[in-house]
Scaffold this motif. Structure first.
Motif, short mmCIF file in Angstrom:
data_model
loop_
_atom_site.label_atom_id
_atom_site.label_comp_id
_atom_site.label_asym_id
_atom_site.label_seq_id
_atom_site.Cartn_x
_atom_site.Cartn_y
_atom_site.Cartn_z
N SER A 159 0.83 -1.20 0.00
CA SER A 159 0.00 0.00 0.00
C SER A 159 0.86 1.25 0.00
N LYS A 160 1.96 1.22 0.72
CA LYS A 160 2.85 2.37 0.77
C LYS A 160 3.48 2.63 -0.61
N GLN A 161 3.91 1.57 -1.29
CA GLN A 161 4.49 1.72 -2.63
C GLN A 161 3.44 2.22 -3.63
N ILE A 162 2.22 1.71 -3.50
CA ILE A 162 1.14 2.16 -4.39
C ILE A 162 0.86 3.64 -4.16
N ALA A 163 0.84 4.05 -2.89
CA ALA A 163 0.58 5.45 -2.56
C ALA A 163 1.65 6.36 -3.17
N ARG A 164 2.90 5.96 -3.06
CA ARG A 164 3.99 6.75 -3.66
C ARG A 164 3.83 6.83 -5.17
N ARG A 165 3.52 5.72 -5.77
CA ARG A 165 3.42 5.66 -7.22
C ARG A 165 2.27 6.50 -7.75
N LEU A 166 1.14 6.50 -7.04
CA LEU A 166 -0.03 7.24 -7.49
C LEU A 166 -0.08 8.66 -6.94
N GLY A 167 0.82 8.97 -6.01
CA GLY A 167 0.85 10.31 -5.44
C GLY A 167 -0.32 10.59 -4.51
N ILE A 168 -0.75 9.56 -3.77
CA ILE A 168 -1.84 9.72 -2.80
C ILE A 168 -1.38 9.17 -1.47
N SER A 169 -2.22 9.29 -0.45
CA SER A 169 -1.84 8.79 0.88
C SER A 169 -2.06 7.29 0.97
N LYS A 170 -1.39 6.68 1.93
CA LYS A 170 -1.54 5.24 2.17
C LYS A 170 -2.97 4.92 2.60
N GLN A 171 -3.57 5.83 3.37
CA GLN A 171 -4.95 5.62 3.81
C GLN A 171 -5.91 5.63 2.63
N ALA A 172 -5.66 6.48 1.64
CA ALA A 172 -6.52 6.51 0.45
C ALA A 172 -6.40 5.19 -0.32
N VAL A 173 -5.18 4.66 -0.40
CA VAL A 173 -4.98 3.37 -1.07
C VAL A 173 -5.74 2.28 -0.33
N ASP A 174 -5.58 2.24 0.99
CA ASP A 174 -6.27 1.21 1.78
C ASP A 174 -7.79 1.33 1.65
N LEU A 175 -8.30 2.57 1.61
CA LEU A 175 -9.74 2.76 1.45
C LEU A 175 -10.21 2.27 0.09
N ARG A 176 -9.45 2.58 -0.96
CA ARG A 176 -9.82 2.12 -2.30
C ARG A 176 -9.79 0.60 -2.39
N LEU A 177 -8.77 -0.02 -1.77
CA LEU A 177 -8.69 -1.48 -1.80
C LEU A 177 -9.80 -2.12 -0.98
N LYS A 178 -10.17 -1.52 0.16
CA LYS A 178 -11.26 -2.06 0.98
C LYS A 178 -12.58 -1.96 0.22
N THR A 179 -12.81 -0.83 -0.44
CA THR A 179 -14.04 -0.66 -1.23
C THR A 179 -14.08 -1.65 -2.38
N ALA A 180 -12.93 -1.86 -3.02
CA ALA A 180 -12.85 -2.84 -4.11
C ALA A 180 -13.11 -4.25 -3.58
N ARG A 181 -12.58 -4.56 -2.39
CA ARG A 181 -12.83 -5.86 -1.77
C ARG A 181 -14.32 -6.07 -1.53
N ASP A 182 -14.97 -5.02 -1.02
CA ASP A 182 -16.42 -5.12 -0.78
C ASP A 182 -17.18 -5.28 -2.09
N THR A 183 -16.76 -4.56 -3.11
CA THR A 183 -17.42 -4.64 -4.41
C THR A 183 -17.28 -6.03 -5.00
N LEU A 184 -16.10 -6.60 -4.85
CA LEU A 184 -15.85 -7.94 -5.41
C LEU A 184 -16.38 -9.05 -4.51
N GLY A 185 -16.71 -8.72 -3.26
CA GLY A 185 -17.27 -9.71 -2.34
C GLY A 185 -16.25 -10.71 -1.84
N VAL A 186 -15.04 -10.24 -1.55
CA VAL A 186 -13.99 -11.13 -1.06
C VAL A 186 -13.53 -10.66 0.32
#
Length: 170
Positions: free
Chosen positions: A35-62
């Motif tokens: 998540s930290k590497q993704i945040a650096r690469r996309l220029g966003i915070s680690k919390q934003a990455v974690d939130l996007r991944l959690k929402t994607a997890r909920d969307t995918l139902g995993v």
């Protein structure tokens, strides 16, 4: 869509509900980024990455990140395709820069190397001999050398012709 074309499949609905930002994060998860590497690469915070991944997890139902990556990779392989193949064209040749220091013509015409003026490894047969920006004195010397060479060539030809004439006439 299914074969009947009436109802989209459950996977297609899940794929459509993923946002572009979630997909960008999930693409980097597939590259085994933290998540930290993704945040650096996309220029966003680690919390934003974690939130996007959690929402994607909920969307995918995993339940976890690894399962999210597996399901996303399968969906991406199925639904992230170009509907028709583009025509593959040959790349356009690079434009040459215009440099007026060599007589107003691009460098490759004279065999002087790359468009930036740097040598490309293949030298013309006479090196810098045919350049158009020589000083006047140097041009005079080049012309004199060419005239002397031409005169020697003519004299050699005449002497050979005279020797052959004597040989034939006996």
């Amino acid at each position: 869509m299914t074969d009947s074309g009436s109802q989209p499949s459950e996977d297609e609905v899940r794929w459509a509900r993923l946002t572009d930002k979630q997909r960008a994060c999930l693409d980097l998860v597939l590259d085994h980024q933290t998540s930290k590497q993704i945040a650096r690469r996309l220029g966003i915070s680690k919390q934003a990455v974690d939130l996007r991944l959690k929402t994607a997890r909920d969307t995918l139902g995993v339940a976890n990140r690894a399962e999210t990556a597996i399901i996303y990779a399968r969906l991406k392989q199925t639904y992230d395709r170009i509907p028709c193949d583009p025509i593959i064209l040959a790349p356009r040749p690079a434009l040459m820069s215009f440099d007026s220091s060599n007589g107003g013509l691009p460098g490759a015409i004279h065999g002087c190397g790359s468009p930036t003026g740097e040598p490309t490894g293949s030298n013309p047969p006479f090196g810098d001999f045919w350049r158009h920006d020589h000083a006047r004195v140097k041009r005079v010397w080049i012309m004199a050398a060419l005239l002397v060479g031409f005169a020697l060539l003519i004299l050699t030809g005449l002497s050979i012709a005279q020797a052959l004439t004597r040989l034939v006439s006996g």
